[in-house]
Scaffold this motif. Sequence first.
Motif, PDB file in Angstrom:
ATOM      1  N   VAL A 203     -52.287  31.521   6.805  1.00 29.77           N
ATOM      2  CA  VAL A 203     -52.079  29.779   5.681  1.00 29.77           C
ATOM      3  C   VAL A 203     -51.251  28.944   5.415  1.00 29.77           C
ATOM      4  CG1 VAL A 203     -53.586  28.357   4.523  1.00 29.77           C
ATOM      5  CG2 VAL A 203     -55.110  30.933   5.914  1.00 29.77           C
ATOM      6  N   LEU A 204     -50.204  30.018   4.693  1.00 29.74           N
ATOM      7  CA  LEU A 204     -49.431  29.415   3.807  1.00 29.74           C
ATOM      8  C   LEU A 204     -48.233  28.820   5.439  1.00 29.74           C
ATOM      9  CD1 LEU A 204     -47.561  28.904   1.399  1.00 29.74           C
ATOM     10  CD2 LEU A 204     -47.006  30.803   2.250  1.00 29.74           C
ATOM     11  N   ASP A 205     -48.458  29.283   5.949  1.00 28.71           N
ATOM     12  CA  ASP A 205     -47.593  29.001   6.839  1.00 28.71           C
ATOM     13  C   ASP A 205     -47.908  27.828   7.943  1.00 28.71           C
ATOM     14  OD1 ASP A 205     -45.135  31.464   6.741  1.00 28.71           O
ATOM     15  OD2 ASP A 205     -46.343  32.726   8.598  1.00 28.71           O
ATOM     16  N   ALA A 206     -48.621  27.993   7.859  1.00 31.85           N
ATOM     17  CA  ALA A 206     -49.553  26.424   9.062  1.00 31.85           C
ATOM     18  C   ALA A 206     -48.873  25.393   7.410  1.00 31.85           C
ATOM     19  CB  ALA A 206     -50.671  26.747   9.181  1.00 31.85           C
ATOM     20  N   VAL A 207     -49.611  25.216   5.868  1.00 31.66           N
ATOM     21  CA  VAL A 207     -48.655  24.499   5.313  1.00 31.66           C
ATOM     22  C   VAL A 207     -47.608  24.241   5.517  1.00 31.66           C
ATOM     23  CG1 VAL A 207     -48.939  23.978   2.955  1.00 31.66           C
ATOM     24  CG2 VAL A 207     -51.277  25.085   3.981  1.00 31.66           C
ATOM     25  N   ILE A 208     -46.559  25.097   5.209  1.00 34.42           N
ATOM     26  CA  ILE A 208     -45.662  25.118   4.766  1.00 34.42           C
ATOM     27  C   ILE A 208     -43.974  24.788   6.427  1.00 34.42           C
ATOM     28  CG2 ILE A 208     -45.073  26.212   2.740  1.00 34.42           C
ATOM     29  CD1 ILE A 208     -43.636  28.709   4.492  1.00 34.42           C
ATOM     30  N   ASN A 209     -45.577  24.373   7.465  1.00 32.75           N
ATOM     31  CA  ASN A 209     -44.666  24.206   8.941  1.00 32.75           C
ATOM     32  C   ASN A 209     -43.150  25.287   9.521  1.00 32.75           C
ATOM     33  OD1 ASN A 209     -44.121  23.265  11.336  1.00 32.75           O
ATOM     34  ND2 ASN A 209     -43.138  21.365  10.375  1.00 32.75           N
ATOM     35  N   ASN A 210     -43.316  26.729   8.896  1.00 37.82           N
ATOM     36  CA  ASN A 210     -42.405  27.638   9.389  1.00 37.82           C
ATOM     37  C   ASN A 210     -42.245  27.922  10.882  1.00 37.82           C
ATOM     38  OD1 ASN A 210     -40.904  29.936   8.174  1.00 37.82           O
ATOM     39  ND2 ASN A 210     -42.665  31.429   7.875  1.00 37.82           N
ATOM     40  N   GLY A 211     -40.958  27.994  10.926  1.00 39.21           N
ATOM     41  CA  GLY A 211     -40.792  27.514  11.877  1.00 39.21           C
ATOM     42  C   GLY A 211     -40.043  29.240  13.065  1.00 39.21           C
ATOM     43  N   ASP A 212     -40.469  30.285  11.630  1.00 41.01           N
ATOM     44  CA  ASP A 212     -40.139  31.699  11.995  1.00 41.01           C
ATOM     45  C   ASP A 212     -40.412  32.986  11.511  1.00 41.01           C
ATOM     46  OD1 ASP A 212     -37.417  33.406  13.532  1.00 41.01           O
ATOM     47  OD2 ASP A 212     -36.229  33.564  11.872  1.00 41.01           O
ATOM     48  N   ARG A 213     -41.944  33.224  11.697  1.00 48.90           N
ATOM     49  CA  ARG A 213     -42.086  33.889  11.133  1.00 48.90           C
ATOM     50  C   ARG A 213     -42.585  35.591  12.046  1.00 48.90           C
ATOM     51  NH1 ARG A 213     -42.426  35.300   7.312  1.00 48.90           N
ATOM     52  NH2 ARG A 213     -43.454  33.614   5.670  1.00 48.90           N
ATOM     53  N   LYS A 214     -41.407  36.253  11.761  1.00 48.53           N
ATOM     54  CA  LYS A 214     -41.265  37.441  12.233  1.00 48.53           C
ATOM     55  C   LYS A 214     -41.584  39.003  11.623  1.00 48.53           C
ATOM     56  CE  LYS A 214     -37.116  35.580  14.935  1.00 48.53           C
ATOM     57  NZ  LYS A 214     -35.230  35.535  14.387  1.00 48.53           N
ATOM     58  N   GLY A 215     -41.991  39.558  12.429  1.00 51.40           N
ATOM     59  CA  GLY A 215     -42.401  41.187  11.436  1.00 51.40           C
ATOM     60  C   GLY A 215     -41.350  41.314  10.719  1.00 51.40           C
ATOM     61  N   GLY A 216     -40.017  41.472  10.939  1.00 47.49           N
ATOM     62  CA  GLY A 216     -39.208  42.083   9.650  1.00 47.49           C
ATOM     63  C   GLY A 216     -38.844  41.033   8.991  1.00 47.49           C
ATOM     64  N   HIS A 217     -40.105  39.809   8.573  1.00 45.35           N
ATOM     65  CA  HIS A 217     -40.254  38.777   7.189  1.00 45.35           C
ATOM     66  C   HIS A 217     -40.831  39.799   6.359  1.00 45.35           C
ATOM     67  CE1 HIS A 217     -37.663  35.809   9.351  1.00 45.35           C
ATOM     68  NE2 HIS A 217     -37.026  36.705   9.403  1.00 45.35           N
ATOM     69  N   LEU A 218     -41.620  40.632   7.329  1.00 47.60           N
ATOM     70  CA  LEU A 218     -43.300  40.749   6.366  1.00 47.60           C
ATOM     71  C   LEU A 218     -42.754  42.231   5.055  1.00 47.60           C
ATOM     72  CD1 LEU A 218     -45.772  40.590   8.740  1.00 47.60           C
ATOM     73  CD2 LEU A 218     -45.230  38.800   7.153  1.00 47.60           C
ATOM     74  N   LEU A 219     -42.966  42.017   4.003  1.00 47.70           N
ATOM     75  CA  LEU A 219     -42.127  43.458   3.573  1.00 47.70           C
ATOM     76  C   LEU A 219     -43.668  43.903   2.452  1.00 47.70           C
ATOM     77  CD1 LEU A 219     -39.240  42.387   1.944  1.00 47.70           C
ATOM     78  CD2 LEU A 219     -39.101  43.417   3.855  1.00 47.70           C
ATOM     79  N   PRO A 220     -43.901  45.399   3.131  1.00 47.86           N
ATOM     80  CA  PRO A 220     -45.429  46.180   2.303  1.00 47.86           C
ATOM     81  C   PRO A 220     -44.264  45.912   1.127  1.00 47.86           C
ATOM     82  CG  PRO A 220     -44.914  46.096   4.599  1.00 47.86           C
ATOM     83  CD  PRO A 220     -43.977  45.412   4.148  1.00 47.86           C
ATOM     84  N   ALA A 221     -45.309  46.190   0.486  1.00 46.36           N
ATOM     85  CA  ALA A 221     -44.540  46.623  -1.257  1.00 46.36           C
ATOM     86  C   ALA A 221     -45.918  47.794  -1.725  1.00 46.36           C
ATOM     87  CB  ALA A 221     -44.780  45.669  -2.523  1.00 46.36           C
ATOM     88  N   ALA A 222     -44.748  48.993  -2.478  1.00 52.57           N
ATOM     89  CA  ALA A 222     -46.055  49.747  -2.759  1.00 52.57           C
ATOM     90  C   ALA A 222     -47.281  49.687  -3.070  1.00 52.57           C
ATOM     91  CB  ALA A 222     -44.520  51.047  -4.104  1.00 52.57           C
ATOM     92  N   ASP A 223     -46.738  47.999  -4.324  1.00 48.86           N
ATOM     93  CA  ASP A 223     -48.556  48.172  -5.006  1.00 48.86           C
ATOM     94  C   ASP A 223     -49.472  47.396  -4.386  1.00 48.86           C
ATOM     95  OD1 ASP A 223     -47.266  45.375  -4.668  1.00 48.86           O
ATOM     96  OD2 ASP A 223     -46.880  44.970  -5.970  1.00 48.86           O
ATOM     97  N   GLY A 224     -49.371  47.683  -3.167  1.00 48.88           N
ATOM     98  CA  GLY A 224     -49.806  46.800  -2.442  1.00 48.88           C
ATOM     99  C   GLY A 224     -49.744  45.557  -1.880  1.00 48.88           C
ATOM    100  N   ARG A 225     -49.425  45.168  -1.920  1.00 46.68           N
ATOM    101  CA  ARG A 225     -48.882  43.390  -1.645  1.00 46.68           C
ATOM    102  C   ARG A 225     -48.129  43.592  -0.886  1.00 46.68           C
ATOM    103  NH1 ARG A 225     -47.834  40.741  -6.969  1.00 46.68           N
ATOM    104  NH2 ARG A 225     -47.435  38.315  -6.260  1.00 46.68           N
ATOM    105  N   ILE A 226     -48.078  42.346   0.176  1.00 49.39           N
ATOM    106  CA  ILE A 226     -46.896  42.111   1.160  1.00 49.39           C
ATOM    107  C   ILE A 226     -46.752  40.875   0.584  1.00 49.39           C
ATOM    108  CG2 ILE A 226     -47.199  41.099   3.726  1.00 49.39           C
ATOM    109  CD1 ILE A 226     -48.742  42.563   4.246  1.00 49.39           C
ATOM    110  N   TYR A 227     -45.281  41.557   0.918  1.00 45.31           N
ATOM    111  CA  TYR A 227     -44.558  39.838   0.203  1.00 45.31           C
ATOM    112  C   TYR A 227     -44.047  39.712   1.847  1.00 45.31           C
ATOM    113  CZ  TYR A 227     -44.345  41.318  -4.545  1.00 45.31           C
ATOM    114  OH  TYR A 227     -44.778  40.990  -5.750  1.00 45.31           O
ATOM    115  N   ALA A 228     -43.356  38.002   1.775  1.00 49.15           N
ATOM    116  CA  ALA A 228     -42.833  36.966   2.396  1.00 49.15           C
ATOM    117  C   ALA A 228     -41.506  36.516   2.571  1.00 49.15           C
ATOM    118  CB  ALA A 228     -43.390  36.502   3.664  1.00 49.15           C
ATOM    119  N   ILE A 229     -41.076  36.844   3.454  1.00 51.94           N
ATOM    120  CA  ILE A 229     -39.349  36.192   3.017  1.00 51.94           C
ATOM    121  C   ILE A 229     -38.851  35.478   4.289  1.00 51.94           C
ATOM    122  CG2 ILE A 229     -38.118  38.165   1.607  1.00 51.94           C
ATOM    123  CD1 ILE A 229     -36.864  39.518   3.877  1.00 51.94           C
ATOM    124  N   ASP A 230     -37.344  35.093   3.938  1.00 56.05           N
ATOM    125  CA  ASP A 230     -36.754  34.013   4.829  1.00 56.05           C
ATOM    126  C   ASP A 230     -36.931  33.025   5.158  1.00 56.05           C
ATOM    127  OD1 ASP A 230     -34.506  35.418   4.607  1.00 56.05           O
ATOM    128  OD2 ASP A 230     -35.107  36.572   6.759  1.00 56.05           O
TER     129      ASP A 230
END
Length: 318
Positions: A203-230
């Motif tokens: 949903v966030l990517d659709a809002v910001i019109n992300n032109g490059d959501r790749k698998g390497g941009h997903l960072l699962p953290a030890a606390d159970g969260r997922i962060y997205a970068i780039d």
Amino acid sequence: MPPRSVSPQELLAKGELTVRGRIRGASNAVLYCTVEYDGVSAACVYKPVAGERPLWDFPDGTLAQREVAAYELSEAMGWGLVPPTVLRDGPYGEGMCQLWIEASEAPEGAAGASGETETSEAPQGTQGLDQPEKPSAPPGASRADAPAGAEGVAHGPLLALVDGDQPGEGWKAVGFAEVGGPGEERTALLVHADDVRLRRLAVLDAVINNGDRKGGHLLPAADGRIYAIDHGVTFNADDKLRTLLWGWAGEPLTEEALDALRRLSDDLAEDRPLTARLTELITPAEIQALRARVADLLRTGRHREPSGQWPAIPWPPV
């Protein structure tokens, strides 16, 4: 008196920035740094504007601002999907500075906040640094033993290639891909986890019109969260959405997502602080296009589908 706590934003914006190495494999200059302020230190990523390569479809020297705008939108939606990010001056001029996220199981090809660096220095400690709040659990979540905001998540790989034409339980299909070396080519189904955290990100990517959501941009953290970068190629006024997270395409949005979009629509009014902040980062035409995307998601009540006017999946996908 106990030591004063420092927010990640304050640390990144005011701290002394020291370059420790370079992230290899990035298309633009990405520097691994430490930042120190008022006795608190942490690792971070610094992307100077001077190190951005020109793109034909984005104004020169604007990728850092777009990264900050993506963080602002993630915060406005209440999901905390993007690491704390600021725009500041640094050793090589103005650039984006983002808190380093140590991924617990980064997808292959990850770079940016957890990529391989040309340095042997370990990240500095973060004692005294206020941690960002975890997003609240969605309505109806059932995993009582999961970290806050991680209910309904897949505790394992986020992306996979599988044989056959069905994704299997707990997975969502993206599309078919040719894999294998010469003489060993085969067709496999690319899938991603049916995971509430990834669904929020779609949903966030659709809002910001992300032109490059790749698998390497997903960072699962030890606390159970997922962060997205780039998030440099975002907020274009033209439809540029390219992502690996098409598994929910055309499906109804969750009530949680609709609530977040309604709040965001209010926050994007002309006289609101979020609009004033975005005006410093992206163009008026891009803000208008952002409002239109939010309105369209609320009107349809469904996840975006590929438009057919732009490649739907980024290349390379990782």
